[in-house]
Motif scaffolding. Structure first.
Motif, PDB file in Angstrom:
ATOM      1  N   PRO A   2       9.320  -6.798 -17.477  1.00  0.00           N
ATOM      2  CA  PRO A   2       8.790  -5.731 -16.611  1.00  0.00           C
ATOM      3  C   PRO A   2       8.739  -6.179 -15.147  1.00  0.00           C
ATOM      4  O   PRO A   2       8.464  -7.338 -14.855  1.00  0.00           O
ATOM      5  N   HIS A   3       9.022  -5.236 -14.245  1.00  0.00           N
ATOM      6  CA  HIS A   3       8.991  -5.530 -12.812  1.00  0.00           C
ATOM      7  C   HIS A   3       7.516  -5.634 -12.381  1.00  0.00           C
ATOM      8  O   HIS A   3       6.753  -4.679 -12.583  1.00  0.00           O
ATOM      9  N   PRO A   4       7.098  -6.778 -11.788  1.00  0.00           N
ATOM     10  CA  PRO A   4       5.665  -6.958 -11.500  1.00  0.00           C
ATOM     11  C   PRO A   4       5.072  -5.856 -10.609  1.00  0.00           C
ATOM     12  O   PRO A   4       3.934  -5.425 -10.832  1.00  0.00           O
ATOM     13  N   ASP A   5       5.849  -5.379  -9.613  1.00  0.00           N
ATOM     14  CA  ASP A   5       5.299  -4.321  -8.751  1.00  0.00           C
ATOM     15  C   ASP A   5       5.257  -2.974  -9.471  1.00  0.00           C
ATOM     16  O   ASP A   5       4.344  -2.168  -9.245  1.00  0.00           O
ATOM     17  N   HIS A   6       6.220  -2.730 -10.351  1.00  0.00           N
ATOM     18  CA  HIS A   6       6.162  -1.498 -11.154  1.00  0.00           C
ATOM     19  C   HIS A   6       4.937  -1.549 -12.074  1.00  0.00           C
ATOM     20  O   HIS A   6       4.305  -0.517 -12.334  1.00  0.00           O
ATOM     21  N   GLU A   7       4.611  -2.741 -12.548  1.00  0.00           N
ATOM     22  CA  GLU A   7       3.431  -2.879 -13.421  1.00  0.00           C
ATOM     23  C   GLU A   7       2.136  -2.607 -12.646  1.00  0.00           C
ATOM     24  O   GLU A   7       1.193  -2.027 -13.179  1.00  0.00           O
ATOM     25  N   LYS A   8       2.120  -2.993 -11.374  1.00  0.00           N
ATOM     26  CA  LYS A   8       0.946  -2.663 -10.537  1.00  0.00           C
ATOM     27  C   LYS A   8       0.820  -1.148 -10.421  1.00  0.00           C
ATOM     28  O   LYS A   8      -0.267  -0.579 -10.503  1.00  0.00           O
ATOM     29  N   ASN A   9       1.975  -0.490 -10.207  1.00  0.00           N
ATOM     30  CA  ASN A   9       1.957   0.975 -10.100  1.00  0.00           C
ATOM     31  C   ASN A   9       1.559   1.618 -11.423  1.00  0.00           C
ATOM     32  O   ASN A   9       0.877   2.646 -11.441  1.00  0.00           O
ATOM     33  N   ARG A  10       1.976   0.984 -12.532  1.00  0.00           N
ATOM     34  CA  ARG A  10       1.584   1.507 -13.852  1.00  0.00           C
ATOM     35  C   ARG A  10       0.053   1.535 -13.963  1.00  0.00           C
ATOM     36  O   ARG A  10      -0.537   2.538 -14.380  1.00  0.00           O
ATOM     37  N   ASP A  11      -0.590   0.438 -13.557  1.00  0.00           N
ATOM     38  CA  ASP A  11      -2.067   0.390 -13.586  1.00  0.00           C
ATOM     39  C   ASP A  11      -2.651   1.480 -12.694  1.00  0.00           C
ATOM     40  O   ASP A  11      -3.599   2.169 -13.069  1.00  0.00           O
ATOM     41  N   ALA A  12      -2.078   1.617 -11.487  1.00  0.00           N
ATOM     42  CA  ALA A  12      -2.615   2.602 -10.535  1.00  0.00           C
ATOM     43  C   ALA A  12      -2.453   4.013 -11.080  1.00  0.00           C
ATOM     44  O   ALA A  12      -3.359   4.849 -10.982  1.00  0.00           O
ATOM     45  N   TRP A  13      -1.279   4.283 -11.693  1.00  0.00           N
ATOM     46  CA  TRP A  13      -1.070   5.634 -12.238  1.00  0.00           C
ATOM     47  C   TRP A  13      -1.950   5.871 -13.453  1.00  0.00           C
ATOM     48  O   TRP A  13      -2.423   7.001 -13.664  1.00  0.00           O
ATOM     49  N   ASN A  14      -2.227   4.853 -14.236  1.00  0.00           N
ATOM     50  CA  ASN A  14      -3.157   5.024 -15.356  1.00  0.00           C
ATOM     51  C   ASN A  14      -4.509   5.495 -14.834  1.00  0.00           C
ATOM     52  O   ASN A  14      -5.189   6.294 -15.477  1.00  0.00           O
ATOM     53  N   GLU A  15      -4.866   5.014 -13.661  1.00  0.00           N
ATOM     54  CA  GLU A  15      -6.138   5.405 -13.050  1.00  0.00           C
ATOM     55  C   GLU A  15      -6.046   6.811 -12.437  1.00  0.00           C
ATOM     56  O   GLU A  15      -6.930   7.644 -12.625  1.00  0.00           O
ATOM     57  N   MET A  16      -4.938   7.077 -11.746  1.00  0.00           N
ATOM     58  CA  MET A  16      -4.825   8.346 -11.000  1.00  0.00           C
ATOM     59  C   MET A  16      -4.739   9.581 -11.897  1.00  0.00           C
ATOM     60  O   MET A  16      -5.189  10.664 -11.521  1.00  0.00           O
ATOM     61  N   VAL A  17      -4.162   9.404 -13.080  1.00  0.00           N
ATOM     62  CA  VAL A  17      -4.004  10.550 -13.990  1.00  0.00           C
ATOM     63  C   VAL A  17      -5.354  11.226 -14.241  1.00  0.00           C
ATOM     64  O   VAL A  17      -5.458  12.457 -14.248  1.00  0.00           O
ATOM     65  N   GLY A  18      -6.393  10.403 -14.415  1.00  0.00           N
ATOM     66  CA  GLY A  18      -7.741  10.946 -14.665  1.00  0.00           C
ATOM     67  C   GLY A  18      -8.241  11.777 -13.490  1.00  0.00           C
ATOM     68  O   GLY A  18      -9.031  12.706 -13.662  1.00  0.00           O
ATOM     69  N   VAL A  19      -7.797  11.446 -12.289  1.00  0.00           N
ATOM     70  CA  VAL A  19      -8.208  12.203 -11.095  1.00  0.00           C
ATOM     71  C   VAL A  19      -7.416  13.511 -11.022  1.00  0.00           C
ATOM     72  O   VAL A  19      -7.935  14.560 -10.661  1.00  0.00           O
ATOM     73  N   HIS A  20      -6.129  13.438 -11.404  1.00  0.00           N
ATOM     74  CA  HIS A  20      -5.250  14.608 -11.222  1.00  0.00           C
ATOM     75  C   HIS A  20      -5.439  15.683 -12.283  1.00  0.00           C
ATOM     76  O   HIS A  20      -5.307  16.862 -11.992  1.00  0.00           O
ATOM     77  N   ILE A  21      -5.693  15.241 -13.510  1.00  0.00           N
ATOM     78  CA  ILE A  21      -5.564  16.182 -14.630  1.00  0.00           C
ATOM     79  C   ILE A  21      -6.519  17.378 -14.504  1.00  0.00           C
ATOM     80  O   ILE A  21      -6.168  18.496 -14.873  1.00  0.00           O
ATOM     81  N   ASN A  22      -7.689  17.151 -13.918  1.00  0.00           N
ATOM     82  CA  ASN A  22      -8.627  18.270 -13.750  1.00  0.00           C
ATOM     83  C   ASN A  22      -8.660  18.787 -12.315  1.00  0.00           C
ATOM     84  O   ASN A  22      -9.515  19.601 -11.967  1.00  0.00           O
ATOM     85  N   HIS A  23      -7.764  18.311 -11.486  1.00  0.00           N
ATOM     86  CA  HIS A  23      -7.774  18.744 -10.076  1.00  0.00           C
ATOM     87  C   HIS A  23      -7.100  20.121  -9.960  1.00  0.00           C
ATOM     88  O   HIS A  23      -6.055  20.348 -10.589  1.00  0.00           O
ATOM     89  N   PRO A  24      -7.681  21.039  -9.146  1.00  0.00           N
ATOM     90  CA  PRO A  24      -7.102  22.386  -9.029  1.00  0.00           C
ATOM     91  C   PRO A  24      -5.617  22.376  -8.647  1.00  0.00           C
ATOM     92  O   PRO A  24      -4.854  23.265  -9.042  1.00  0.00           O
ATOM     93  N   GLU A  25      -5.186  21.376  -7.889  1.00  0.00           N
ATOM     94  CA  GLU A  25      -3.778  21.260  -7.469  1.00  0.00           C
ATOM     95  C   GLU A  25      -2.828  21.320  -8.673  1.00  0.00           C
ATOM     96  O   GLU A  25      -1.740  21.872  -8.591  1.00  0.00           O
TER      97      GLU A  25
END
Ligand code: SAM
Length: 262
Positions: A2-25
């Protein structure tokens, strides 16, 4: 590996999904109950998708993937984020679209993971900046297209970075690393990990697809954008406009339609 920077983004997106899923956007509940999350640009570009096998790259929690399925496509969504795919699988059941397939994988590592070819490969709105190697990306797209199949992307125009305050380098080869970035939906939410994004000049994006053997059929540039990037934007016809009601003086989004020769 796995690409180490892609893995950092994977962690960040795992976190962001929880913010987005209920966002009106994102209008998640509306899509579950039959609404469509797709915009006019991609609807016009792909046309009638009835019976077409569609691979959606970087699908997040799958609202667009499921919207294509409602329009008749046989869909597979791919995303690097575990949480995105977990949520996409929950949403498809709630939407009664159980046959949609969702796969967790880095786009750049996809070859060999899916044993099937597609009529259409699609991705949209906030995707190429997460890919460290766009030569590899274009090879993945080309590999998964059937002869005669089409690729369509609509996304941020890379020239946008020149209008950031402060501006970034259009030709930057080093990734932009942002610790504690504000989430793009909820600007008050600070992402815990680091985001790593890459700048890809438009010529390079076009050329990697030519080099991967695709025929470029159309390149689009748009004087408006797809999300509220800051203060002063007005929403009209699915898009955000700056100045209010007017057209930007530089392209904010771009699209590419390409075909794999028969
Ligand atoms: C802004 S979203 C775009 C998707 C869609 N337009 C949406 O708004 O739901 C970017 C997506 O790319 C995914 N992503 C980032 N890097 C990736 C990679 N290397 N491989 C696959 N997916 C990736 C993220 O997990 C995220 O779901």
């Amino acid at each position: 590996m796995p690409h180490p920077d892609h893995e950092k983004n994977r962690d960040a997106w795992n976190e962001m999904v929880g913010v987005h899923i209920n966002h009106p956007e994102y209008r998640t509940e509306e899509v579950i109950s039959g609404g469509c999350s797709l915009k006019q640009i991609e609807l016009e570009a792909l046309g009638d998708v009835t019976g077409r096998h569609l691979l959606h790259l970087q699908c997040q929690f799958g609202l667009d993937t499921l919207s294509w399925m409602r329009r008749g496509a046989v869909v597979t969504g791919v995303d690097i984020s575990d949480e995105s795919i977990r949520r996409a699988n929950e949403i498809k059941v709630r939407a009664g679209l159980e046959k949609a397939e969702f796969i967790r994988c880095d786009v750049l590592d996809l070859i060999g993971v899916i044993d099937k070819k597609y009529d259409l490969v699609f991705q949209s709105y906030g995707t190429h900046c997460w890919l460290s190697d766009i030569h590899k990306w274009a090879k993945v797209v080309s590999y998964y297209l059937k002869p005669g199949g089409s690729f369509f992307i609509v996304d941020d125009h890379p020239i946008k970075v020149l209008f950031y305050k402060p501006p970034l380098n259009y030709f930057d080869r080093e990734p932009e690393r942002t610790p504690a970035a504000p989430d793009y939906c909820d600007r008050n939410y600070r992402i815990k990990g680091e985001l790593v994004e890459w700048q890809h000049p438009l010529s390079e994006i076009i050329n990697v697809f030519i080099e991967a053997g695709l025929i470029i059929e159309h390149v689009g540039e748009y004087a408006y954008t797809y999300y509220k990037e800051g203060d002063g934007y007005t929403e009209r016809n699915d898009h955000y406009w700056l100045p209010p009601g007017g057209l930007s003086t530089y392209p904010m989004m771009m699209s590419i339609k390409a075909r794999k020769p028969r």
